[in-house]
Design a protein around this motif. Structure first.
Motif, PDB file in Angstrom:
ATOM      1  N   HIS A   1       0.803  -1.229   0.000  1.00  0.00           N
ATOM      2  CA  HIS A   1       0.000   0.000   0.000  1.00  0.00           C
ATOM      3  C   HIS A   1       0.828   1.268   0.000  1.00  0.00           C
ATOM      4  O   HIS A   1       0.290   2.351  -0.195  1.00  0.00           O
ATOM      5  CB  HIS A   1      -0.956  -0.004   1.192  1.00  0.00           C
ATOM      6  CG  HIS A   1      -1.838  -1.210   1.203  1.00  0.00           C
ATOM      7  ND1 HIS A   1      -2.590  -1.567   0.115  1.00  0.00           N
ATOM      8  CD2 HIS A   1      -2.054  -2.169   2.140  1.00  0.00           C
ATOM      9  CE1 HIS A   1      -3.264  -2.682   0.390  1.00  0.00           C
ATOM     10  NE2 HIS A   1      -2.933  -3.061   1.601  1.00  0.00           N
ATOM     11  N   ILE A   2       2.129   1.148   0.261  1.00  0.00           N
ATOM     12  CA  ILE A   2       2.944   2.373   0.248  1.00  0.00           C
ATOM     13  C   ILE A   2       4.097   2.244  -0.741  1.00  0.00           C
ATOM     14  O   ILE A   2       4.231   3.057  -1.658  1.00  0.00           O
ATOM     15  CB  ILE A   2       3.452   2.710   1.673  1.00  0.00           C
ATOM     16  CG1 ILE A   2       2.221   3.078   2.525  1.00  0.00           C
ATOM     17  CG2 ILE A   2       4.456   3.854   1.623  1.00  0.00           C
ATOM     18  CD1 ILE A   2       2.526   3.572   3.895  1.00  0.00           C
ATOM     19  N   ILE A   3       4.900   1.183  -0.604  1.00  0.00           N
ATOM     20  CA  ILE A   3       6.090   1.105  -1.451  1.00  0.00           C
ATOM     21  C   ILE A   3       5.732   0.814  -2.908  1.00  0.00           C
ATOM     22  O   ILE A   3       6.168   1.519  -3.820  1.00  0.00           O
ATOM     23  CB  ILE A   3       7.064   0.029  -0.918  1.00  0.00           C
ATOM     24  CG1 ILE A   3       7.496   0.401   0.511  1.00  0.00           C
ATOM     25  CG2 ILE A   3       8.283  -0.078  -1.828  1.00  0.00           C
ATOM     26  CD1 ILE A   3       8.370  -0.604   1.183  1.00  0.00           C
ATOM     27  N   MET A   4       4.903  -0.224  -3.126  1.00  0.00           N
ATOM     28  CA  MET A   4       4.583  -0.580  -4.507  1.00  0.00           C
ATOM     29  C   MET A   4       3.845   0.537  -5.255  1.00  0.00           C
ATOM     30  O   MET A   4       4.194   0.840  -6.393  1.00  0.00           O
ATOM     31  CB  MET A   4       3.754  -1.873  -4.555  1.00  0.00           C
ATOM     32  CG  MET A   4       4.504  -3.104  -4.131  1.00  0.00           C
ATOM     33  SD  MET A   4       5.923  -3.449  -5.189  1.00  0.00           S
ATOM     34  CE  MET A   4       5.080  -4.026  -6.638  1.00  0.00           C
ATOM     35  N   PRO A   5       2.840   1.155  -4.649  1.00  0.00           N
ATOM     36  CA  PRO A   5       2.200   2.270  -5.368  1.00  0.00           C
ATOM     37  C   PRO A   5       3.191   3.366  -5.727  1.00  0.00           C
ATOM     38  O   PRO A   5       3.161   3.921  -6.820  1.00  0.00           O
ATOM     39  CB  PRO A   5       1.153   2.778  -4.373  1.00  0.00           C
ATOM     40  CG  PRO A   5       0.850   1.608  -3.511  1.00  0.00           C
ATOM     41  CD  PRO A   5       2.133   0.844  -3.392  1.00  0.00           C
ATOM     42  N   LEU A   6       4.088   3.667  -4.779  1.00  0.00           N
ATOM     43  CA  LEU A   6       5.100   4.694  -5.068  1.00  0.00           C
ATOM     44  C   LEU A   6       6.003   4.240  -6.194  1.00  0.00           C
ATOM     45  O   LEU A   6       6.316   5.006  -7.108  1.00  0.00           O
ATOM     46  CB  LEU A   6       5.939   4.974  -3.806  1.00  0.00           C
ATOM     47  CG  LEU A   6       5.267   5.844  -2.748  1.00  0.00           C
ATOM     48  CD1 LEU A   6       6.164   5.969  -1.527  1.00  0.00           C
ATOM     49  CD2 LEU A   6       4.960   7.224  -3.336  1.00  0.00           C
TER      50      LEU A   6
END
Lengths: 129, 894
Positions: free
Chosen positions: B354-359
């Motif tokens: 939810h944070i690293i992959m979307p970024l």
């Protein structure tokens, strides 16, 4: 050649012309100008031959022809149809209904006489007289 | 006393054993043999990570300080498991049906797969989990320092211990938590190791309890007496705090990321919940059974001097039970490590998803999305996240310096993650819940919680900005965490709990009621709330018996019996099976799906196979794809429908035009036939009489004259007919040019009567006029109007059958028009022929033989239309009446 011809035609001038031609050729000609009373005229005059116009006031010549053919007394009466419409369809209809000959207006006087004579001879040859 | 090095060695051996268990479990699971892994007992034991080192050591400490209050921490989950079993079951079903990977994923998935909500929940979870990990590190380090004597390498450095523990846990979690990106996100090795730790934990605490009751005291009776005398039984009772803490603990079991991981994500069989519903409360009962006796004995032994949080360890140690103490140490170590491992794993999933992959996707958006191994990136992100979580925990532990404030942070962390509860429950139970509502609720609860509890706690721990916290920001007193809304909070936790959860719930409901859900939210809402309608219970890892038969039946329905049979027989032969029924291997399923896709489309085929395989229920994406395909078909069919309507309309128009053409053709034939008749009739007379005249010899003069006159009249008739025809044609095609001008009506009538009278000198027709009324000036084409009048007058001459024919012409002036009426005193036109009089070539029977082609009235009517007036026949009993109407503009000159 003699005999009685009933001429059913509403145009006075044509009636006069045909009447004159046939009378001169020795026929006894009776004229009649109304389709509605044509059948009675046939019965009354008992002609040897009928010259019948298609376009008649009161009743069409084709209807009169059909009635003539439907009655035993007039079934074999020779009928020469006259028409001013000149369409082959009318001619076929007339012949199917049992007309013996068919002339398209205007016709030559010789043509008329010839046809009338042919029909009268044919009747004299086959009919009871 | 065991040396520090010895203790380290024991830990290493213990951890190695856990590695062994985990490794073996993974191996057996891969072979599909690990029967005990599929046992509900393993599932229940894995749930015991709820009881962390904090409760393992801290419960006794809490009992020593505040009596039975520690029970609330166990009471909450017990009540949830027994009373809210249906809710757990629904959560598990949704988790399986939707392939949920974490609590953040659950919330985000429910509210239209919102990335923002997922990130918010992840952030909340990070903040709630970090101090908790710190707490575990602290307890391990503390127990080390209590237990171990001086090391061969000098005095044990507690900070060093913590960092080594953190590193070890990172390694373990990475190895068993990120071996692969499993679709189902289950980790059999890890779960097995945790189950083993749960047993060690329980065994250790039970062993201490038995030692205390039967070793220190003289059995239960003596123990009860000691409890009576102990200050533990004198502890006060705070009903509100009990209620609050019980609710909080109950909430935590639903919302804690690590609990969600074991409860939902690692669940391999829905039926395991039924066992856990009684077995887990039983486990909690057993683990809390001897808390009070241990606390009592601890207090007896150390008074208020010792650290009650370590009684579990110090009591057996100081009573010379080194072996027991070692077991206790390992139990505490197990409690700490299992919690950290699962928490780190759960957090890593959330952080990476939810944070690293979307970024990462955002940053590499311009690259070819097909390039690069996403799996490698995802796994890397998880490993980094695990390391990051443990580093955060360690950092927090270092910052707090192992202060007592850490104890309180366990409950603070509970309340933090509890902020997810309204959105979670609302999402599962209420279709009206929306993303806006969830974001408002979680966001507001998060802010209130952070401001009232987290920040003051961190500040207290690190000594930061106490002034702002005391006085409130900008000196606004009611915003100060110490006195929120001006309340003098006696219990900051309870105050914060009521405020944050209350406002959270209120905003969640209001936000949901006032906002409109997106289509995706509606769909997901239905999938969550009505999960039992949309999914089948998911049992076991293998497909059910008879799956191949189901597949065959489905294939027959779609492919036809012959094709399906051929497909299955071929596949069975390829697998070396004689009975014609193939094993549902992935290869076969893929092939079947491709075959089906040829008939029903890829998405539908996938959904149908998935329905039968069961391991993966129909995902929302599948359903959406099906919906897409259906929508395309519907679109196509509506296009076809529109086209066919268009064609039908065109066909109808063509039929109409065709009918019109046929009718026109008929009219044309009739017209030509009429013209032929009208032309041939005079021609017949002309030809017959001219032939007679040509022979000429026998004719007398009078006959000759008469015949010539007939020829002459008939040729005039022909000429008139041709004139009329041309006239009519010009009028009908609108090509006529009108010469309009001022004229006197009586002049026009005079002209007409004169013209008609000249034609009919022989006629007897009398004309009655009233010249006075005729003095009307009109604006018209006088020649054309006269033509109409002539026609009407000559008709009367020709057809009036009275003895003394009289034609009366009367003029009437009316507002806006002039009417000229022509009425004769004949017998009139028979009613049945009146409709025909304006038709071309129509002549009443009575008019037979009269000169004229029957075009006169048709022409007259055309002329009057052109002049803007009209010509109508007026039915009457006496004679023929025609009315000529001149229009208003004809009066202009008057």
């Amino acid at each position: 050649m003699g005999g009685r011809i009933l001429l059913i035609e509403d145009e006075g001038n044509i009636l006069e012309a045909i009447g004159f031609i046939l009378s001169r050729a020795g026929w006894e000609v009776q004229g009649h100008g109304n389709g509605a009373t044509a059948l009675e005229a046939v019965v009354r005059t008992a002609p040897d031959l009928v010259v019948l116009d298609v376009m008649l006031p009161g009743r069409s010549g084709l209807e009169i022809l059909r009635d003539l053919r439907g009655q035993p007394g007039t079934a074999s009466l020779p009928v020469l149809m006259l028409t001013a419409k000149g369409q082959s369809k009318d001619r076929e209809t007339a012949l199917e209904l049992g007309a013996d000959a068919y002339l398209t207006k205007p016709f030559s006087n010789a043509e008329l006489l010839e046809t009338v004579t042919r029909l009268a001879e044919a009747r004299a040859g086959t009919g009871p007289g | 006393m065991l040396s520090f090095d010895g203790l380290v060695a024991v830990c290493v051996v213990y951890v190695a054993m856990l590695f062994g268990v985990a490794f073996l479990a993974e191996k057996r699971a891969a072979e599909g043999k690990a029967r005990w892994l599929k046992s509900p007992i393993t599932y229940t034991l894995s749930l015991s990570i709820y009881a962390t080192a904090w409760t393992y050591y801290g419960a006794v400490g809490s009992a020593a300080r505040t009596g039975l209050e520690f029970l609330t921490i166990y009471l909450g989950p017990t009540l949830v498991f027994i009373g809210w079993f249906w809710l757990l079951r629904k959560m598990v079903r949704i988790g399986r049906a939707q392939r949920i990977t974490s609590i953040a994923d659950m919330i985000s998935s429910r509210y239209g797969k919102s990335g923002g909500l997922a990130a918010l929940v992840t952030l909340l979870a990070v903040l709630g989990t970090t101090p908790y990990i710190a707490l575990q590190l602290q307890s391990v380090t503390l127990s080390f320092s209590v237990f171990a004597g001086p090391s061969a390498f000098g005095a044990p450095d507690t900070q060093q211990t913590a960092i080594w523990v953190a590193a070890g846990l990172t390694l373990f979690t990475i190895i068993f938590g990120t071996r692969s990106l499993d679709v189902n996100e289950r980790h059999p090795g890890l779960v097995s190791a945790i189950a083993v730790e749960a047993i060690v934990k329980l065994t250790a605490i039970l062993a201490v309890g038995i030692f205390v009751v039967w070793g220190v005291a003289d059995g239960p009776a003596d123990m009860l007496r000691r409890i009576e005398e102990s200050p533990v039984s004198q502890a006060g009772w705070n009903g509100a705090r009990w209620l609050g803490l019980t609710a909080l603990a109950g909430t935590a079991i639903l919302c804690l990321p690590r609990m969600f991981q074991v409860l939902v994500v690692e669940n391999s069989d829905e039926r395991h919940l039924a066992t856990a519903a009684w077995a887990f409360p039983l486990y909690l009962l057993l683990i809390s059974l001897f808390v009070v006796p241990i606390a009592v004995v601890g207090l007896e032994t150390y008074g208020t001097e010792g650290n009650p949080d370590l009684f579990v360890l110090t009591v057996p140690l100081d009573l010379g039970q080194e072996g027991l103490a070692l077991l206790v140490f390992l139990g505490g170590f197990s409690a700490a490590t299992s919690m950290v491992i699962v928490a780190a794993l759960a957090m890593s999933t959330m952080l990476s998803n939810h944070i690293i992959m979307p970024l990462w996707l955002q940053l590499t958006r311009h690259d070819d999305p097909m390039s690069g191994d996403m799996r490698r990136v995802a796994l890397g992100a998880r490993r980094v996240s695990i390391g990051g979580m443990l580093f955060l925990g360690y950092g927090y532990y270092r910052l707090s310096g192992g202060a007592d404030a850490l104890a309180e942070i366990g409950l603070i962390a509970f309340l933090g993650v509890a902020q997810v509860l309204p959105a979670l429950l609302g999402g599962i139970l209420w279709r009206g819940a929306t993303r806006i509502g969830a974001a408002l609720g979680i966001g507001s609860g998060f802010v209130i919680w952070a401001w009232l509890l987290l920040i003051p706690n961190v500040a207290e721990t690190g000594g930061l900005m106490p002034a702002v916290l005391e006085a409130g920001p900008f000196g606004i007193g009611w915003l100060s965490p110490a006195t929120p809304l001006g309340l003098q909070a006696t219990d900051p936790l309870l105050t914060a709990m009521v405020l944050s959860m209350g406002i959270n719930t209120l905003l969640f409901i209001l936000g949901s009621l006032l906002s409109f859900p997106s289509p995706m939210e509606r769909l997901q809402g239905a999938q969550f709330v009505n999960v039992y309608d949309h999914s089948r219970p998911l049992y076991g890892w293998q497909g059910a018996v008879g799956m191949a038969d189901d597949l065959l039946i489905m294939a027959q329905r779609i492919l036809g019996a012959a094709r399906a049979a051929q497909l299955f027989t071929t596949a069975a032969e390829a697998q070396g099976r004689a009975n014609g029924v193939p094993e549902p291997t992935p290869d076969f399923l893929e092939k079947l799906e491709r075959e089906l896709a040829g008939s029903v489309g890829a998405a539908t085929a996938h959904a149908m196979v998935a329905q039968i395989i069961g391991g993966a229920s129909v995902s929302v994406r599948d359903l959406l794809a099906v919906a897409d395909e259906t929508a395309q078909i519907m679109e196509y069919s509506s296009q076809l429908e529109a086209k066919s309507t268009e064609l039908a309309q065109t066909a109808a128009r063509l039929r109409e035009v065709n009918a019109k053409l046929t009718e026109l053709s008929k009219q044309k034939d009739a017209f030509l036939s009429q013209i032929s008749h009208e032309l041939r009739t005079p021609m017949t007379s002309i030809r017959a009489f001219s032939e007679i005249l040509m022979q000429g010899d026998t004719l007398d003069d009078s006959a000759r004259t008469r015949f010539s006159k007939i020829i002459h009249d008939e040729s005039l008739r022909l000429t008139r007919l041709l004139d009329d025809l041309l006239d009519l044609s010009v009028l009908e095609h609108g090509r006529v040019t009108l010469h309009e001008g001022e004229a006197q009506l009586c002049d026009v009538l005079d002209r007409a009567i004169h013209a008609a009278g000249a034609q009919a000198e022989t006629g007897r027709l009398a004309i009655a006029r009233d010249r006075e009324t005729e003095t009307v000036a009109i604006w018209t084409d006088a020649d054309r109007l006269a033509q109409v009048f002539i026609n009407l007058i000559s008709n009367a001459q020709k057809y009036c059958d009275a003895e003394a024919p009289v034609l009366t012409i009367s003029v009437r002036q009316l507002p806006g028009r002039v009417e000229v009426e022509f009425a004769d005193n004949g017998s009139g036109i028979p009613a049945r022929q009146r409709a025909l009089i304006f038709e071309k070539f129509a002549r009443a029977d009575t008019a037979r033989g009269a000169p004229g082609a029957g075009l006169g009235l048709a022409i007259s009517r055309e002329i009057m239309d052109r002049l803007g007036g009209g010509l109508i026949y007026i039915p009457s009993d006496s004679g023929v009446r025609f009315r000529v109407r001149l229009p208003a503009r004809a009066l202009r000159a008057a």
